[in-house]
Write a protein that holds these residues in place. Structure first.
Motif, PDB file in Angstrom:
ATOM      1  N   LEU A 210      43.762  42.471  43.773  1.00 56.03           N
ATOM      2  CA  LEU A 210      42.949  42.835  45.129  1.00 56.03           C
ATOM      3  C   LEU A 210      41.970  42.060  45.267  1.00 56.03           C
ATOM      4  O   LEU A 210      41.634  41.537  46.610  1.00 56.03           O
ATOM      5  N   ASP A 211      41.117  41.336  44.429  1.00 57.54           N
ATOM      6  CA  ASP A 211      39.986  40.751  44.582  1.00 57.54           C
ATOM      7  C   ASP A 211      39.813  39.989  43.257  1.00 57.54           C
ATOM      8  O   ASP A 211      39.978  40.704  42.151  1.00 57.54           O
ATOM      9  N   HIS A 212      38.718  38.843  43.294  1.00 55.68           N
ATOM     10  CA  HIS A 212      38.155  38.591  42.208  1.00 55.68           C
ATOM     11  C   HIS A 212      36.800  38.470  42.981  1.00 55.68           C
ATOM     12  O   HIS A 212      36.313  37.620  43.711  1.00 55.68           O
ATOM     13  N   ILE A 213      35.709  39.132  42.229  1.00 60.94           N
ATOM     14  CA  ILE A 213      34.411  39.416  42.511  1.00 60.94           C
ATOM     15  C   ILE A 213      33.361  38.290  41.650  1.00 60.94           C
ATOM     16  O   ILE A 213      33.673  38.661  40.356  1.00 60.94           O
ATOM     17  N   ILE A 214      32.574  37.590  42.061  1.00 57.67           N
ATOM     18  CA  ILE A 214      31.456  37.074  41.304  1.00 57.67           C
ATOM     19  C   ILE A 214      30.249  37.982  41.392  1.00 57.67           C
ATOM     20  O   ILE A 214      29.634  38.160  42.591  1.00 57.67           O
ATOM     21  N   VAL A 215      29.535  38.521  40.365  1.00 59.04           N
ATOM     22  CA  VAL A 215      28.627  39.397  40.497  1.00 59.04           C
ATOM     23  C   VAL A 215      27.344  38.671  40.087  1.00 59.04           C
ATOM     24  O   VAL A 215      27.153  37.881  39.239  1.00 59.04           O
ATOM     25  N   THR A 216      26.275  38.624  40.784  1.00 65.84           N
ATOM     26  CA  THR A 216      24.589  38.354  40.634  1.00 65.84           C
ATOM     27  C   THR A 216      23.802  39.574  40.845  1.00 65.84           C
ATOM     28  O   THR A 216      24.338  40.567  41.213  1.00 65.84           O
ATOM     29  N   ASP A 217      22.715  39.277  40.360  1.00 62.69           N
ATOM     30  CA  ASP A 217      21.742  40.503  40.549  1.00 62.69           C
ATOM     31  C   ASP A 217      21.402  40.548  42.040  1.00 62.69           C
ATOM     32  O   ASP A 217      20.250  40.051  42.431  1.00 62.69           O
ATOM     33  N   GLY A 218      22.053  41.387  43.146  1.00 59.85           N
ATOM     34  CA  GLY A 218      21.516  41.326  44.354  1.00 59.85           C
ATOM     35  C   GLY A 218      22.428  40.973  45.036  1.00 59.85           C
ATOM     36  O   GLY A 218      22.424  41.140  46.343  1.00 59.85           O
ATOM     37  N   ALA A 219      23.695  40.208  44.512  1.00 61.42           N
ATOM     38  CA  ALA A 219      24.360  39.616  46.015  1.00 61.42           C
ATOM     39  C   ALA A 219      25.941  39.295  45.017  1.00 61.42           C
ATOM     40  O   ALA A 219      25.977  39.340  43.887  1.00 61.42           O
ATOM     41  N   TYR A 220      26.905  39.120  45.887  1.00 57.17           N
ATOM     42  CA  TYR A 220      28.346  38.793  45.233  1.00 57.17           C
ATOM     43  C   TYR A 220      29.142  37.874  46.135  1.00 57.17           C
ATOM     44  O   TYR A 220      28.757  37.752  47.085  1.00 57.17           O
ATOM     45  N   TYR A 221      30.086  37.583  45.402  1.00 55.04           N
ATOM     46  CA  TYR A 221      30.921  36.586  46.202  1.00 55.04           C
ATOM     47  C   TYR A 221      32.616  37.500  46.021  1.00 55.04           C
ATOM     48  O   TYR A 221      32.920  37.693  44.853  1.00 55.04           O
ATOM     49  N   SER A 222      33.234  37.480  47.262  1.00 56.87           N
ATOM     50  CA  SER A 222      34.590  37.968  47.140  1.00 56.87           C
ATOM     51  C   SER A 222      35.388  37.011  47.581  1.00 56.87           C
ATOM     52  O   SER A 222      35.422  36.448  48.787  1.00 56.87           O
ATOM     53  N   TYR A 223      36.563  37.119  46.706  1.00 57.74           N
ATOM     54  CA  TYR A 223      37.541  35.841  47.242  1.00 57.74           C
ATOM     55  C   TYR A 223      38.360  36.443  48.136  1.00 57.74           C
ATOM     56  O   TYR A 223      38.763  35.816  48.973  1.00 57.74           O
ATOM     57  N   HIS A 224      38.515  37.824  48.275  1.00 59.33           N
ATOM     58  CA  HIS A 224      39.166  38.599  49.310  1.00 59.33           C
ATOM     59  C   HIS A 224      38.396  38.267  50.711  1.00 59.33           C
ATOM     60  O   HIS A 224      39.063  37.905  51.649  1.00 59.33           O
ATOM     61  N   GLU A 225      37.110  38.761  50.740  1.00 59.26           N
ATOM     62  CA  GLU A 225      36.472  38.575  52.005  1.00 59.26           C
ATOM     63  C   GLU A 225      36.443  37.333  52.499  1.00 59.26           C
ATOM     64  O   GLU A 225      36.602  37.051  53.756  1.00 59.26           O
ATOM     65  N   GLN A 226      36.431  36.235  51.657  1.00 59.39           N
ATOM     66  CA  GLN A 226      36.491  34.947  52.114  1.00 59.39           C
ATOM     67  C   GLN A 226      37.805  34.683  52.433  1.00 59.39           C
ATOM     68  O   GLN A 226      37.875  33.094  52.738  1.00 59.39           O
ATOM     69  N   GLY A 227      38.853  35.219  52.458  1.00 57.00           N
ATOM     70  CA  GLY A 227      40.016  34.718  52.758  1.00 57.00           C
ATOM     71  C   GLY A 227      40.937  34.084  51.878  1.00 57.00           C
ATOM     72  O   GLY A 227      41.764  33.373  52.342  1.00 57.00           O
ATOM     73  N   ARG A 228      40.576  34.106  50.680  1.00 54.62           N
ATOM     74  CA  ARG A 228      41.020  33.076  49.838  1.00 54.62           C
ATOM     75  C   ARG A 228      42.157  33.914  48.898  1.00 54.62           C
ATOM     76  O   ARG A 228      42.631  33.637  47.879  1.00 54.62           O
ATOM     77  N   LEU A 229      42.410  35.321  49.161  1.00 54.64           N
ATOM     78  CA  LEU A 229      43.403  35.860  48.216  1.00 54.64           C
ATOM     79  C   LEU A 229      44.296  36.596  49.487  1.00 54.64           C
ATOM     80  O   LEU A 229      43.736  37.069  50.420  1.00 54.64           O
TER      81      LEU A 229
END
Length: 229
Positions: A210-229
């Protein structure tokens, strides 16, 4: 007079614990399940035979068994107060389970869902950790498993463990999640390579990444939302 046998001294085919491990709890009779709890019978009968006798007097009805008192159960040779209390405690747990509504599994079908769930676990970590979230086909969470601690690279994460956990949990949907203690949400080349390898493995095993999420304290990066999955 011979000494009473504990369950671990019985013939293997007669051991209800081993039978449960092999076949699952549903394969055992009520008497066998209760025998696991009491552990031993008397010098003259096994725990299973003892519980069969008690259940027979209860018309093989667990509700009737649950209405017995400690004194009632202690009338049986081989049952003392400790065993009687154990039996009644099990009956009470069964009643309470019947009254309670099954816990609904959390739905995790979006990046914000995953981030909100994992953020509290990861926000204060000073090292990188990788977790896998295992879900059913309706994106309901089955379980989460930590698969790496102290480093997140394509070699630090054993993709075989991800596949094993998914298969053992009967999961059909997988999400990967890891933190960046630096608070930089940008994925590294190692993050990209790991995502590609997990995606290939999921495709082979007919799992949906479904996704690979990078978690930081206050924000995230989503491979799915960025169209990379």
């Amino acid at each position: 007079m011979s000494e009473k046998l504990n369950i671990n001294q019985w013939a293997e085919e007669d051991r209800p614990r081993e039978k449960l491990e092999r076949l699952g709890a549903e394969a055992l009779s009520n008497a066998e399940l209760l025998a696991i709890l009491v552990g031993s019978g008397s010098p003259h009968e096994t725990a299973v035979d003892l519980m069969k006798r008690i259940m027979n007097d209860c018309n093989n009805n667990l509700n009737t068994l649950g209405k017995k008192t400690i004194a009632d159960l202690c009338q049986y040779n081989g049952v003392g107060p400790a065993k009687a209390i154990t039996i009644l405690a099990a009956c009470e747990l069964g009643k309470r389970r019947q009254r309670e509504k099954a816990e609904e599994r959390r739905r995790m079908n979006t990046a914000p869902d995953i981030y909100d769930y994992m953020h509290t676990r990861m926000q204060d970590l000073d090292v990188e950790e990788a977790w896998v979230l295992l879900m059913n086909q309706n994106f309901r969470l089955i379980k989460t498993v930590r698969i790496s601690h102290g480093g997140i690279t394509e070699t630090a994460v054993d993709i075989r463990i991800i596949m094993k956990e998914a298969l053992l949990s009967n999961a059909t949907v997988v999400a990967l999640c890891h933190n960046h203690p630096s608070n930089n949400i940008s994925p590294s080349k190692e993050d990209d390579r790991l995502t590609e390898r997990v995606k290939k493995a999921c495709d082979i095993m007919r799992l949906h990444l479904l996704d690979h999420i990078i978690v930081t304290d206050g924000a995230y990066y989503s491979y799915h939302e960025q169209g990379r999955l």
